[in-house]
Design a protein around this motif. Sequence first.
Motif, PDB file in Angstrom:
ATOM      1  N   LYS B   2       6.301  36.018  22.613  1.00  0.00           N
ATOM      2  CA  LYS B   2       7.082  37.374  23.034  1.00  0.00           C
ATOM      3  C   LYS B   2       7.615  38.167  21.896  1.00  0.00           C
ATOM      4  O   LYS B   2       8.345  37.369  21.001  1.00  0.00           O
ATOM      5  N   GLU B  42       5.086  40.857  25.757  1.00  0.00           N
ATOM      6  CA  GLU B  42       4.115  39.570  25.347  1.00  0.00           C
ATOM      7  C   GLU B  42       3.142  40.324  24.836  1.00  0.00           C
ATOM      8  O   GLU B  42       2.565  41.469  24.865  1.00  0.00           O
ATOM      9  N   THR B  44      -0.843  39.230  22.402  1.00  0.00           N
ATOM     10  CA  THR B  44      -1.604  38.282  21.689  1.00  0.00           C
ATOM     11  C   THR B  44      -1.887  38.465  20.100  1.00  0.00           C
ATOM     12  O   THR B  44      -1.177  39.630  19.699  1.00  0.00           O
ATOM     13  N   TYR B 152       9.998  38.258  16.759  1.00  0.00           N
ATOM     14  CA  TYR B 152       9.498  37.351  18.039  1.00  0.00           C
ATOM     15  C   TYR B 152      10.182  36.418  18.294  1.00  0.00           C
ATOM     16  O   TYR B 152      11.313  35.708  17.508  1.00  0.00           O
TER      17      TYR B 152
END
Lengths: 172, 172
Positions: B2, B42, B44, B152
């Motif tokens: 996140k 979110e 990746t 993050y």
Amino acid sequence: MKYGIVMFPSKQLQDKANAFRKRYDPHYALISPHITLKGAFEATDAQLNEYNEKLREIAKTTAPLKLTIQKVSSFQPVNNVIYFKVAPTEELSTLHQTMYENIGQEQPDYSFVPHITIGQKLSDDEHSDVYGSLRMEDVSYEETIDRFHLLYQLDNGSWTVYETFRLEGKDL
Amino acid sequence: MKYGIVMFPSKQLQDKANAFRKRYDPHYALISPHITLKGAFEATDAQLNEYNEKLREIAKTTAPLKLTIQKVSSFQPVNNVIYFKVAPTEELSTLHQTMYENIGQEQPDYSFVPHITIGQKLSDDEHSDVYGSLRMEDVSYEETIDRFHLLYQLDNGSWTVYETFRLEGKDL
């Protein structure tokens, strides 16, 4: 204003460290788990600009570093600090030394033992109990770190990131 | 993992906000006082790299911003959040909009009201008491902000800075 220079390891390693820090480190809420490259130092705004430039140069010529956690260790009898021992490497030592040669006038208080603190300000009895159980933990771990951060300290003791420096050097 | 995008105001303004947050904001220990440009999303690792490049471009073409604190305000009745009201400017709105156009798929939950939270998760009675006294405070303040940060979130809810982006655009 008071500044410091640290590396934050990966989220995974920070979460691992925080699981211990939550119980054993009163600085838990003041800063994320980190490896200190240069401890707290004073700087004026003018010095800050100069240091910023120097840190940029250092980052440009430093390659990303391998970070290996070996075990839980302690600085006792010097002080009751329990930490993840980071394998000392020439690259880490050089980076640490370069910081002290280029930034500020202070010299390091101790010889450089790279580490991530997981417990501090423990009484002798607490230290003995906690270290006795944690030293058995298998915390071995390996990763690559590709950045460091310049932070400043707020009045409440917490640290805010001022700038990030990415390690852009090439391995020799 | 996140992520979030924020601006940290000066130490002086953060200290001012923390004096209130210490009592009224349960997120006090999780993140320094900030202006959210894009709330938690979110991403990746692959997306992170892409976003990083985009944020770099955005920072290159955005000039440092004037930040004016006007007063203490509240989001009630939407929710019991008390905050330093930041004067809305076209520059701030554009930066906020650019974030949402370039980073992730989410759209903002609310229209953009730039602010620095100083109290939240208050009961209706608490909110009424606290806001009643704080709304009288003179918190007017002005400064320039020349950077934003990509953060993050760790498992304990706290935020670590991943990268700093300096606003390097020129004023038109």
